[in-house]
Design a protein around this motif. Sequence first.
Motif, PDB file in Angstrom:
ATOM      1  N   ALA A   1       0.859  -1.187   0.000  1.00 31.74           N
ATOM      2  CA  ALA A   1       0.000   0.000   0.000  1.00 31.74           C
ATOM      3  C   ALA A   1       0.892   1.232   0.000  1.00 31.74           C
ATOM      4  O   ALA A   1       2.010   1.206   0.517  1.00 31.74           O
ATOM      5  CB  ALA A   1      -0.897   0.016   1.233  1.00 31.74           C
TER       6      ALA A   1
ATOM      7  N   ASN B   1       0.677   5.791   0.136  1.00 33.85           N
ATOM      8  CA  ASN B   1       0.006   7.077   0.157  1.00 33.85           C
ATOM      9  C   ASN B   1       1.045   8.090  -0.329  1.00 33.85           C
ATOM     10  O   ASN B   1       1.901   8.531   0.438  1.00 33.85           O
ATOM     11  CB  ASN B   1      -0.471   7.421   1.574  1.00 33.85           C
ATOM     12  N   GLN B   2       0.995   8.409  -1.614  1.00 37.97           N
ATOM     13  CA  GLN B   2       1.994   9.290  -2.216  1.00 37.97           C
ATOM     14  C   GLN B   2       1.975  10.686  -1.594  1.00 37.97           C
ATOM     15  O   GLN B   2       3.025  11.310  -1.422  1.00 37.97           O
ATOM     16  CB  GLN B   2       1.757   9.419  -3.734  1.00 37.97           C
ATOM     17  N   GLN B   3       0.786  11.200  -1.265  1.00 36.20           N
ATOM     18  CA  GLN B   3       0.674  12.549  -0.705  1.00 36.20           C
ATOM     19  C   GLN B   3       1.391  12.661   0.635  1.00 36.20           C
ATOM     20  O   GLN B   3       1.963  13.699   0.965  1.00 36.20           O
ATOM     21  CB  GLN B   3      -0.796  12.963  -0.542  1.00 36.20           C
ATOM     22  N   ARG B   4       1.368  11.591   1.414  1.00 38.75           N
ATOM     23  CA  ARG B   4       1.995  11.620   2.742  1.00 38.75           C
ATOM     24  C   ARG B   4       3.371  10.964   2.747  1.00 38.75           C
ATOM     25  O   ARG B   4       4.015  10.887   3.793  1.00 38.75           O
ATOM     26  CB  ARG B   4       1.079  10.950   3.762  1.00 38.75           C
ATOM     27  N   ASN B   5       3.824  10.473   1.575  1.00 34.00           N
ATOM     28  CA  ASN B   5       5.123   9.812   1.456  1.00 34.00           C
ATOM     29  C   ASN B   5       5.234   8.644   2.438  1.00 34.00           C
ATOM     30  O   ASN B   5       6.228   8.494   3.154  1.00 34.00           O
ATOM     31  CB  ASN B   5       6.266  10.818   1.660  1.00 34.00           C
ATOM     32  N   GLN B   6       4.181   7.830   2.458  1.00 36.33           N
ATOM     33  CA  GLN B   6       4.134   6.664   3.344  1.00 36.33           C
ATOM     34  C   GLN B   6       3.836   5.417   2.525  1.00 36.33           C
ATOM     35  O   GLN B   6       3.104   5.472   1.537  1.00 36.33           O
ATOM     36  CB  GLN B   6       3.039   6.835   4.398  1.00 36.33           C
ATOM     37  N   PHE B   7       4.422   4.290   2.949  1.00 41.32           N
ATOM     38  CA  PHE B   7       4.155   3.040   2.251  1.00 41.32           C
ATOM     39  C   PHE B   7       4.305   1.870   3.208  1.00 41.32           C
ATOM     40  O   PHE B   7       4.902   1.986   4.279  1.00 41.32           O
ATOM     41  CB  PHE B   7       5.091   2.863   1.053  1.00 41.32           C
TER      42      PHE B   7
END
Length: 195
Positions: free
Chosen positions: A50, A52-58
């Motif tokens: 998974a 979340n590109q906007q939050r720079n999380q994976f």
Amino acid sequence: PGSVVVKIQTTEEANLASAEAFGLYGREVGFYQNLSRDCAITTPVCYASAINQQRNQFTLVLQDFSDLQMLDQLAGANEQECLLIVQSLARMHGLFWGRTNEPQFAWMYEFHDQAQVIFEIIEPLLDESFKKYQGSVPPATKQFLQTFTSRMESLAPRLYQQKSFIHGDFRYCDGRGLLFSAHGRSRVDYPQTRS
């Protein structure tokens, strides 16, 4: 499985900024979602991913390869290991040779789009590594790396003559070939493969 490896974003601010600037997390997740099963090199099975590109999380949930012996990067590889590495990389490059513009690979980046940034930071990063591993890098290796990095920019046009996928990082594991992540798309002049 009895155990897994869970990869998430770093908490180090400098590394997080680099990951965001180069889109590292998106490419790593994209690799496991789109290429890992077909890349001709051993990679961990990805059980879940998974981003979340906007939050720079994976998040990646991967097969646990912790039982394998990794090659000591400072000691280097012997002749047989080098041959296996080159053969493995050649299989991957050959599989994707001339295919990088196919629609399913649109999430990859072009190496030359970020090359100037890499040229600007590579020598300071190399100097930092020499300080960190002082005494561990043989003089001939140090000289080669310094010469190569000082000439990278002039060699760049040759890297853009043909296209295939390249790896941003790889690890040799005894008996299992290569493990790698953080992939990119580049023009390469084989066999002068960026690795």
